[in-house]
Design a protein around this motif. Structure first.
Motif, PDB file in Angstrom:
ATOM      1  N   ARG A   1     -15.629 -16.149  -6.932  1.00  0.00           N
ATOM      2  CA  ARG A   1     -14.305 -15.538  -6.762  1.00  0.00           C
ATOM      3  C   ARG A   1     -14.406 -14.215  -6.004  1.00  0.00           C
ATOM      4  O   ARG A   1     -13.580 -13.910  -5.135  1.00  0.00           O
ATOM      5  N   TRP A   2     -15.431 -13.427  -6.326  1.00  0.00           N
ATOM      6  CA  TRP A   2     -15.580 -12.137  -5.664  1.00  0.00           C
ATOM      7  C   TRP A   2     -15.962 -12.315  -4.188  1.00  0.00           C
ATOM      8  O   TRP A   2     -15.461 -11.588  -3.322  1.00  0.00           O
TER       9      TRP A   2
ATOM     10  N   ASN B   1     -15.060 -14.777  -2.333  1.00  0.00           N
ATOM     11  CA  ASN B   1     -13.821 -15.181  -1.670  1.00  0.00           C
ATOM     12  C   ASN B   1     -12.890 -13.991  -1.457  1.00  0.00           C
ATOM     13  O   ASN B   1     -12.199 -13.901  -0.437  1.00  0.00           O
ATOM     14  N   GLU B   2     -12.875 -13.082  -2.435  1.00  0.00           N
ATOM     15  CA  GLU B   2     -12.050 -11.882  -2.318  1.00  0.00           C
ATOM     16  C   GLU B   2     -12.505 -11.023  -1.130  1.00  0.00           C
ATOM     17  O   GLU B   2     -11.679 -10.520  -0.357  1.00  0.00           O
TER      18      GLU B   2
ATOM     19  N   TYR C   1     -10.311 -10.195   2.422  1.00  0.00           N
ATOM     20  CA  TYR C   1      -9.798  -8.827   2.551  1.00  0.00           C
ATOM     21  C   TYR C   1      -9.392  -8.454   3.977  1.00  0.00           C
ATOM     22  O   TYR C   1      -8.298  -7.892   4.173  1.00  0.00           O
TER      23      TYR C   1
ATOM     24  N   ILE D   1     -12.496  -3.282  -1.103  1.00  0.00           N
ATOM     25  CA  ILE D   1     -13.532  -4.072  -1.766  1.00  0.00           C
ATOM     26  C   ILE D   1     -14.721  -3.209  -2.171  1.00  0.00           C
ATOM     27  O   ILE D   1     -15.713  -3.712  -2.695  1.00  0.00           O
TER      28      ILE D   1
ATOM     29  N   LEU E   1     -11.366  -4.995  -9.126  1.00  0.00           N
ATOM     30  CA  LEU E   1     -11.645  -6.430  -9.174  1.00  0.00           C
ATOM     31  C   LEU E   1     -13.127  -6.741  -8.989  1.00  0.00           C
ATOM     32  O   LEU E   1     -13.550  -7.867  -9.218  1.00  0.00           O
TER      33      LEU E   1
END
Length: 325
Positions: free
Chosen positions: A43-44, A46-47, A51, A90, A95
């Protein structure tokens, strides 16, 4: 509350950030040891990949917003459109796994602390299965970090709030309760003092008082009830189920119609149940369910929850089944 009972000043190390996920408060090592880590890491990643596109869209949107605002001002027209929200970066993002642990927990080490109070969980509500292991893992990790043994860790279970599909918070509350399997843990149930239309409950005093009851009874050994009625199993009776509880002295309801209970047979189809208190138990039945096998109580995001004990502490939501949701 503690000061009034103990006459000892209480100091607080306040490490908080709203709207955060539990994986941000855990060390890289603790995360890597959890079975959820591959999914969390994905998930990270993909984040981070998403971005640049999010930032580019924001820059376009904010230019258009400023242009529209300027045009409205020039014409003397009312302009109420909200500005687009800039996406979080990021680096040091709330997150980012382990980011808040590194920035907001590690600097306190090796402080001497008496215990921890914790209120979090909303941001993980879409992934309650992960929370079942992450939350206890974080508690074990913090205890190891501070090097003071199993210090008390008391947390607030999610309050009532209407959100999304209607049951995600019920599953998340159940996941939070898994932490009670660890020593020196306790929960303050707030299913009755939330705001159905506001994620931020106003009655912070009662949430704090219920945390203090845990500490006074279990840390300082001053006695007194600290928990509402806790589900302790069922037994079958003819066409009904008898629900058993611990912490059930003076079991009572604040609504004579006893809403909040549902039962199901082997078909796993739940229907509203008639419920009545019988001593320290509750007997539930429904005409439509001839042979009930499972019962649930307050199993929704914002449910009716009328069941209390003599200490005026509410029963937390529960279910007797483990059927996959």
């Amino acid at each position: 509350e503690l000061f009034k009972a103990l006459n000892v000043p209480v100091g607080l190390l306040n490490s908080s950030w709203g709207g955060t996920q539990i994986e941000s408060w855990m060390s890289p090592q603790a995360l890597a040891a959890d079975p959820s880590w591959p999914e969390i890491g994905k998930r990270w990643q993909n984040e981070m990949k998403a971005y640049p596109a999010k930032l580019a869209k924001y820059e376009t949107d904010i230019r258009q917003w400023k242009k529209a605002r300027a045009a409205a001002r020039k014409e003397g027209a009312k302009f109420t459109d909200r500005a687009p929200r800039k996406p979080e970066g990021i680096t040091g993002s709330r997150l980012q796994p382990a980011a808040l642990y590194n920035a907001m927990i590690v600097p306190f080490l090796p402080a001497a602390i008496r215990g921890v109070i914790w209120y979090q969980g909303e941001t993980n509500d879409a992934r309650p299965a992960e929370y079942r292991t992450l939350f206890p893992a974080m508690i074990r990790q913090w205890r190891a970090d501070f090097g003071q043994g199993d210090f008390p860790f008391y947390y607030v279970q999610l309050a009532n709030f209407e959100r999304g599909n209607g049951r995600s918070w019920a599953l998340q509350r159940e996941a939070q309760e898994c932490a009670l399997k660890l020593p020196a843990t306790g929960q303050a149930v707030t299913i009755d003092i939330g705001e159905g239309n506001d994620i931020h409950p106003k009655n912070k005093q009662e949430a704090g008082r219920r945390l203090a009851l845990n500490a006074l009874a279990n840390t300082y050994k001053l006695g007194g009830e600290f928990s509402g009625p806790m589900f302790d199993g069922i037994s079958k009776e003819k066409g009904a189920l008898r629900v058993k509880f611990s912490h059930a002295a003076g079991l009572k309801t604040k609504d004579p119609s006893m809403p909040g209970f549902v039962i199901a047979g082997d078909d796993k189809k739940f229907v509203s149940a008639e419920a009545r208190i019988d001593g320290g138990t509750v007997v539930v039945s429904a005409v439509a369910v001839k042979d009930p096998v499972a019962v649930r109580y307050a199993w929704a995001n914002d449910p009716p929850a009328p069941l209390y004990n003599a200490a005026n502490l509410p029963a937390p939501p529960f279910r007797s089944d483990d059927w996959d949701e």
